[in-house]
Design an enzyme around this catalytic site. Structure first.
Site, short mmCIF file in Angstrom:
data_model
loop_
_atom_site.label_atom_id
_atom_site.label_comp_id
_atom_site.label_asym_id
_atom_site.label_seq_id
_atom_site.Cartn_x
_atom_site.Cartn_y
_atom_site.Cartn_z
N TYR A 128 4.72 3.68 -10.97
CA TYR A 128 5.09 3.85 -9.56
C TYR A 128 5.94 5.11 -9.38
CZ TYR A 128 7.16 3.11 -5.01
OH TYR A 128 7.58 3.29 -3.72
N TRP A 138 12.09 -4.67 -7.05
CA TRP A 138 10.90 -3.87 -6.74
C TRP A 138 9.90 -3.99 -7.89
CZ3 TRP A 138 8.45 -2.51 -2.76
CH2 TRP A 138 7.49 -1.50 -2.79
N GLU A 159 7.40 -3.38 1.02
CA GLU A 159 8.84 -3.10 1.15
C GLU A 159 9.55 -4.28 1.81
OE1 GLU A 159 10.65 -0.77 -0.09
OE2 GLU A 159 9.21 0.80 -0.61
#
Length: 184
Positions: free
Chosen positions: A18, A48, A40
Site C-alpha cells: 500500500y 489500517w 477509510e
C-alpha cells in the site's frame, strides 16, 4: 518486516505494498474514490493494516464497493452485513456506508463526478507537503476540516476531519511521502 524511507513500520506485505504502490498516488476514478472513502470510514477504531488485509474480501462480498448498488441496500441487507467476515460488525458504519453511497451519487449528479467535486477543493492540484520526517505529517488540516464540513452538509456521515485527511492522502490530494522516499 522493515521500515520504509517514510518511517512506516511494515508489519505485513499489505502495508508495504500500500505504501509503495498506492499511498499518496493520484486517483481520479469515481468508483475507486468511493471504495477508498468507504475503506477509510471502515478503518475508524481499527488498524489500517487490518483493513488492507480484508480489502479484497470486502470488495468481493460488498458488490465491489459499487455506490449504485450499495445505495439500494435495505435494512435486511444491512443486517446481513453484520455477519460479513470482512466488514466491521458496527451497525453505524454499515448504515453510514449505505447512506454515503446515496450522498456520493447526489454529488456525482451535481458535479458530474465525485472526482470533480473532491479535487475542486485544491483547484485540481496535488498538495505536496515536502516533509522531511514522517513526524511532520499532520492528521488533520484546515482543508480536511472544510471538506469534512462540506461532506456532512451534503449528507455524508462518519467522515470527520481526521478520516477526510487520511482519505485525501489515499487519493493523492496530499503527498505526504518524505522527500527522501523513492515512492513519492
Amino acid at each position: 518486516m522493515n521500515e520504509s524511507n517514510c518511517g512506516w513500520h511494515f508489519h505485513d506485505e499489505y502495508s508495504k505494498r500500500y505504501h509503495d504502490e498506492r499511498w499518496c498516488k493520484v486517483v481520479h476514478d469515481d468508483h475507486e474514490l468511493f471504495a477508498i472513502l468507504i475503506m477509510e470510514m471502515m478503518s475508524v477504531g481499527l488498524s489500517w493494516s487490518l483493513i488492507l488485509k480484508r480489502e479484497e474480501g470486502l470488495r468481493k462480498t460488498i458488490d465491489h464497493l459499487d455506490p449504485e448498488v450499495i445505495a439500494n441496500y435495505d435494512e435486511k441487507k444491512e443486517e446481513e452485513l453484520l455477519f460479513n467476515p470482512y466488514i466491521s460488525k458496527n451497525r453505524r458504519k454499515i448504515h453510514a456506508m449505505v447512506n454515503n453511497a446515496k450522498a456520493f451519487l447526489k454529488v456525482q449528479e451535481e458535479f458530474t463526478s465525485f472526482d470533480r467535486y473532491i479535487w475542486s477543493f485544491t483547484s485540481f492540484k496535488v498538495i505536496d507537503h515536502q516533509v522531511r520526517d514522517i513526524k511532520e505529517v499532520p492528521t488533520i488540516s484546515d482543508l480536511s476540516i472544510q471538506v469534512s464540513k462540506d461532506l456532512k452538509r451534503r449528507g455524508f456521515t462518519f467522515l470527520g476531519p481526521t478520516i477526510v485527511y487520511s482519505f485525501m492522502q489515499s487519493i493523492g490530494i496530499y503527498n505526504d511521502h518524505t522527500i527522501t522516499c523513492p515512492y513519492r
